[in-house]
Design a protein around this motif. Sequence first.
Motif: not given
Length: 166
Positions: A70, A98, A101-102, A108, A111
Motif C-alpha cells: 500500500c 492498494a 486503499v490510498h 491497510a 485491502f
Amino acid sequence: MRAPSTRCALTAYSLGLNTTPEPGLRDLDYGRWYGSTVGDVVAGDPFGLSAWLTDPNATPHGGESVRELCRRTAQWLSSVPSDAGHVLAVAEPAVIRASLVHAMAAPARAFWHLDVPSSVLSLTSRGGRWSWSTRLGYIAPVQRWPSDVERSPAGGIDRDESLVPL
C-alpha cells in the motif's frame, strides 16, 4: 505504462497499447509462496495465511506485507506529475486494491475487503483528493504472442500468476 508481469504485458498488448514496464506497479512480493496456489498455501502454512489475511504487517511468506504494498503504491501514485494529464496503467489486482486503499484514505486493513473484478478503474486526483469509478470491460484474447514478452519455459503462464488473489 504497465506492471512488469507477463499478465499485464499481454493485457496491454490485447488492448493495442504500446506500454513500458513500470517497476512501481509490480505485484505483491509473495516470498516463498511465489508460484503456489492458495490450496498449496492452505495445506502448508494455514496459520501464516490466516495472519497474512488479517494483519497488514504480516509477512509469513518472507516477502512484502500488504502495508508495504500500500505504501509503495501510494508513493507511485504520488510520483505521477499533477500536469501529466491522463495516465493509463495496466496493473495487478493487488496494486489496484492498494490504489483504492490510498484513494479512499482507508487503513491497510481494508485491502482484503475490496473486490477487484476484471474492470477498468479510473482514479482522479484533484488538489490531493481522490475520486474513483469503475466500468466493466472486455479484453479480447491474444491471437499471437507479442515479440517483446518472454514466455515461460513451459510455454504457459509465468509462475507469478499462480497464487490466485483471494
